[in-house]
Design a protein around this motif. Structure first.
Motif, PDB file in Angstrom:
ATOM      1  N   MET A   1      -4.542  -5.063   0.701  1.00 13.73           N
ATOM      2  CA  MET A   1      -4.217  -3.699   1.087  1.00 13.73           C
ATOM      3  C   MET A   1      -4.073  -3.629   2.603  1.00 13.73           C
ATOM      4  O   MET A   1      -4.839  -4.273   3.329  1.00 13.73           O
ATOM      5  CB  MET A   1      -5.304  -2.722   0.605  1.00 13.73           C
ATOM      6  N   ARG A   2      -3.118  -2.875   3.062  1.00 11.57           N
ATOM      7  CA  ARG A   2      -2.880  -2.723   4.501  1.00 11.57           C
ATOM      8  C   ARG A   2      -3.151  -1.283   4.907  1.00 11.57           C
ATOM      9  O   ARG A   2      -2.534  -0.357   4.398  1.00 11.57           O
ATOM     10  CB  ARG A   2      -1.443  -3.116   4.848  1.00 11.57           C
ATOM     11  N   ILE A   3      -4.100  -1.107   5.841  1.00 10.83           N
ATOM     12  CA  ILE A   3      -4.441   0.221   6.341  1.00 10.83           C
ATOM     13  C   ILE A   3      -4.079   0.290   7.823  1.00 10.83           C
ATOM     14  O   ILE A   3      -3.960  -0.739   8.508  1.00 10.83           O
ATOM     15  CB  ILE A   3      -5.931   0.555   6.136  1.00 10.83           C
ATOM     16  N   ALA A   4      -3.898   1.515   8.314  1.00 10.17           N
ATOM     17  CA  ALA A   4      -3.548   1.693   9.717  1.00 10.17           C
ATOM     18  C   ALA A   4      -4.092   3.022  10.206  1.00 10.17           C
ATOM     19  O   ALA A   4      -4.378   3.932   9.421  1.00 10.17           O
ATOM     20  CB  ALA A   4      -2.037   1.639   9.908  1.00 10.17           C
ATOM     21  N   GLU A  19       7.501   7.878   9.094  1.00 14.47           N
ATOM     22  CA  GLU A  19       8.142   7.365   7.888  1.00 14.47           C
ATOM     23  C   GLU A  19       8.686   5.954   8.111  1.00 14.47           C
ATOM     24  O   GLU A  19       8.529   5.073   7.258  1.00 14.47           O
ATOM     25  CB  GLU A  19       9.254   8.312   7.441  1.00 14.47           C
ATOM     26  N   ARG A  20       9.322   5.728   9.252  1.00 15.29           N
ATOM     27  CA  ARG A  20       9.848   4.383   9.554  1.00 15.29           C
ATOM     28  C   ARG A  20       8.717   3.371   9.715  1.00 15.29           C
ATOM     29  O   ARG A  20       8.835   2.216   9.284  1.00 15.29           O
ATOM     30  CB  ARG A  20      10.714   4.423  10.810  1.00 15.29           C
ATOM     31  N   PHE A  21       7.624   3.810  10.349  1.00 16.89           N
ATOM     32  CA  PHE A  21       6.479   2.914  10.538  1.00 16.89           C
ATOM     33  C   PHE A  21       5.900   2.484   9.189  1.00 16.89           C
ATOM     34  O   PHE A  21       5.608   1.299   8.966  1.00 16.89           O
ATOM     35  CB  PHE A  21       5.408   3.628  11.376  1.00 16.89           C
ATOM     36  N   LEU A  22       5.725   3.419   8.273  1.00 20.59           N
ATOM     37  CA  LEU A  22       5.192   3.108   6.949  1.00 20.59           C
ATOM     38  C   LEU A  22       6.066   2.080   6.240  1.00 20.59           C
ATOM     39  O   LEU A  22       5.551   1.124   5.623  1.00 20.59           O
ATOM     40  CB  LEU A  22       5.093   4.379   6.114  1.00 20.59           C
ATOM     41  N   GLU A  23       7.373   2.263   6.319  1.00 21.44           N
ATOM     42  CA  GLU A  23       8.286   1.337   5.638  1.00 21.44           C
ATOM     43  C   GLU A  23       8.344  -0.015   6.348  1.00 21.44           C
ATOM     44  O   GLU A  23       8.334  -1.070   5.701  1.00 21.44           O
ATOM     45  CB  GLU A  23       9.679   1.955   5.562  1.00 21.44           C
ATOM     46  N   ARG A  24       8.400   0.012   7.659  1.00 22.20           N
ATOM     47  CA  ARG A  24       8.552  -1.225   8.421  1.00 22.20           C
ATOM     48  C   ARG A  24       7.371  -2.172   8.221  1.00 22.20           C
ATOM     49  O   ARG A  24       7.538  -3.387   8.114  1.00 22.20           O
ATOM     50  CB  ARG A  24       8.735  -0.893   9.906  1.00 22.20           C
ATOM     51  N   HIS A  25       6.159  -1.591   8.154  1.00 21.16           N
ATOM     52  CA  HIS A  25       4.958  -2.414   8.030  1.00 21.16           C
ATOM     53  C   HIS A  25       4.384  -2.442   6.617  1.00 21.16           C
ATOM     54  O   HIS A  25       3.353  -3.079   6.393  1.00 21.16           O
ATOM     55  CB  HIS A  25       3.883  -1.918   9.005  1.00 21.16           C
ATOM     56  N   ASP A  26       5.032  -1.762   5.684  1.00 26.34           N
ATOM     57  CA  ASP A  26       4.569  -1.745   4.291  1.00 26.34           C
ATOM     58  C   ASP A  26       3.101  -1.290   4.222  1.00 26.34           C
ATOM     59  O   ASP A  26       2.250  -1.939   3.615  1.00 26.34           O
ATOM     60  CB  ASP A  26       4.723  -3.137   3.674  1.00 26.34           C
ATOM     61  N   ILE A  27       2.821  -0.139   4.841  1.00 23.11           N
ATOM     62  CA  ILE A  27       1.462   0.387   4.950  1.00 23.11           C
ATOM     63  C   ILE A  27       1.045   1.059   3.639  1.00 23.11           C
ATOM     64  O   ILE A  27       1.799   1.824   3.051  1.00 23.11           O
ATOM     65  CB  ILE A  27       1.374   1.413   6.101  1.00 23.11           C
ATOM     66  N   ASP A  28      -0.175   0.777   3.203  1.00 21.72           N
ATOM     67  CA  ASP A  28      -0.728   1.432   2.014  1.00 21.72           C
ATOM     68  C   ASP A  28      -1.444   2.732   2.349  1.00 21.72           C
ATOM     69  O   ASP A  28      -1.320   3.719   1.618  1.00 21.72           O
ATOM     70  CB  ASP A  28      -1.692   0.484   1.289  1.00 21.72           C
ATOM     71  N   VAL A  29      -2.214   2.717   3.437  1.00 22.81           N
ATOM     72  CA  VAL A  29      -2.976   3.900   3.834  1.00 22.81           C
ATOM     73  C   VAL A  29      -2.863   4.068   5.349  1.00 22.81           C
ATOM     74  O   VAL A  29      -3.127   3.127   6.099  1.00 22.81           O
ATOM     75  CB  VAL A  29      -4.468   3.795   3.449  1.00 22.81           C
ATOM     76  N   LEU A  30      -2.474   5.255   5.768  1.00 17.14           N
ATOM     77  CA  LEU A  30      -2.352   5.560   7.192  1.00 17.14           C
ATOM     78  C   LEU A  30      -3.193   6.778   7.526  1.00 17.14           C
ATOM     79  O   LEU A  30      -3.011   7.853   6.954  1.00 17.14           O
ATOM     80  CB  LEU A  30      -0.887   5.831   7.560  1.00 17.14           C
ATOM     81  N   ALA A  31      -4.123   6.587   8.467  1.00 17.71           N
ATOM     82  CA  ALA A  31      -4.914   7.701   8.989  1.00 17.71           C
ATOM     83  C   ALA A  31      -4.264   8.188  10.276  1.00 17.71           C
ATOM     84  O   ALA A  31      -3.922   7.388  11.155  1.00 17.71           O
ATOM     85  CB  ALA A  31      -6.344   7.252   9.260  1.00 17.71           C
ATOM     86  N   LEU A  32      -4.086   9.488  10.376  1.00 18.85           N
ATOM     87  CA  LEU A  32      -3.467  10.080  11.555  1.00 18.85           C
ATOM     88  C   LEU A  32      -4.450  11.000  12.262  1.00 18.85           C
ATOM     89  O   LEU A  32      -5.290  11.636  11.623  1.00 18.85           O
ATOM     90  CB  LEU A  32      -2.227  10.887  11.165  1.00 18.85           C
TER      91      LEU A  32
END
Length: 260
Positions: A1-4, A19-32
């Motif tokens: 799993m990849r988190i950011a 949106e581009r960041f999520l796709e580019r890095h194939d992120i599963d979970v992103l906290a903002l």
């Protein structure tokens, strides 16, 4: 799993980048952090079309936190037990949001800035961190990630020039001790082994071409419980996301986890 984690400095202004960041890095979970909007103001259709669910807490223009996940978004919690309040009238700011995503209990955290050492906000910051530590002690036995903008540079190497911060927040002994307390309790800075300093930062002020000159601070962290730290296989800072027109002043931090 990849988190950011990423202090996005206005989600509405940077939704395309997210949106581009999520796709580019194939992120599963992103906290903002610093989303600067209420949940009903957020442009979520694009994220949802990519297969993500979103939990958010925020007000019109200040603070704000969110978690974007495609591996589950359960047990969403706004604020942590004992979270101190601020303002007149005093209220709990939108600075902490927890959720269980793919078996990981993740907290998106936007630690108060502190403003100046002689400002009441500095004492609020220390109290906020102390209360978070008390709550986080109960989470050490689980796969827990405390992620976000901590507004603390724990080591001198996390600052481009310590002489410029002699009388500033973010580097005071009390702030650094508050951060170290989490480490002493058992939380692990899981990114540092993969991104050793010096001259490795996550934040660059817009002022005087700080990014172009690499005059930054390392203030965005992923602290993992022992069991989560044992699952980390890689970590990085997407420095290039700070480049270009319309960038946030923070870079995303990315962590890869092996299956439990």
């Amino acid at each position: 799993m990849r988190i950011a984690t990423w202090n996005v400095n206005s989600l509405r202004s940077r939704i395309d980048r997210v949106e581009r960041f999520l796709e580019r890095h194939d992120i599963d979970v992103l906290a903002l952090q610093e989303t600067k909007a209420r949940e009903d103001q957020l442009p979520l259709m694009g994220l949802q079309s990519l297969g993500y669910d979103v939990a958010a807490a925020g007000t019109n223009q200040w603070n704000g936190v969110a978690i974007i996940s495609r591996v589950g978004l359960d047990e969403v919690t706004v604020g942590f037990p004992g979270q101190p309040q601020w303002g007149d009238p005093a209220e709990s700011e939108a600075r902490a949001l927890g959720a269980t995503c793919g078996g990981v209990r993740l907290w998106s955290l936007y630690v108060p800035n502190g403003r100046k050492v002689d400002d009441p906000h500095y004492l609020y910051k220390l109290d906020w961190l102390g209360r978070l530590r008390e709550a986080a002690g109960d989470w050490l036995g689980k796969d827990t990630a405390l992620v976000g903008d901590w507004n603390i540079a724990p080591l001198d190497e996390d600052v481009f020039d310590m002489s410029q911060f002699a009388k500033s927040t973010h580097v005071t002994p009390r702030e650094r001790a508050a951060f170290q307390a989490f480490v002493d309790d058992g939380y692990v800075d899981v990114v540092r082994p993969h991104t050793p300093g010096p001259d490795v930062y996550t934040y660059w002020d817009y002022y005087r071409q700080r990014f172009e000159r690499n005059r930054g601070l390392r203030i965005d962290f992923v602290l993992g419980s022992p069991s989560l730290a044992a699952r980390v296989t890689a970590a990085s800072i997407d420095r290039e996301e700070r480049a270009g027109v319309g960038a946030s002043d923070h870079a995303p931090v990315i962590v890869d986890l092996a299956d439990a």
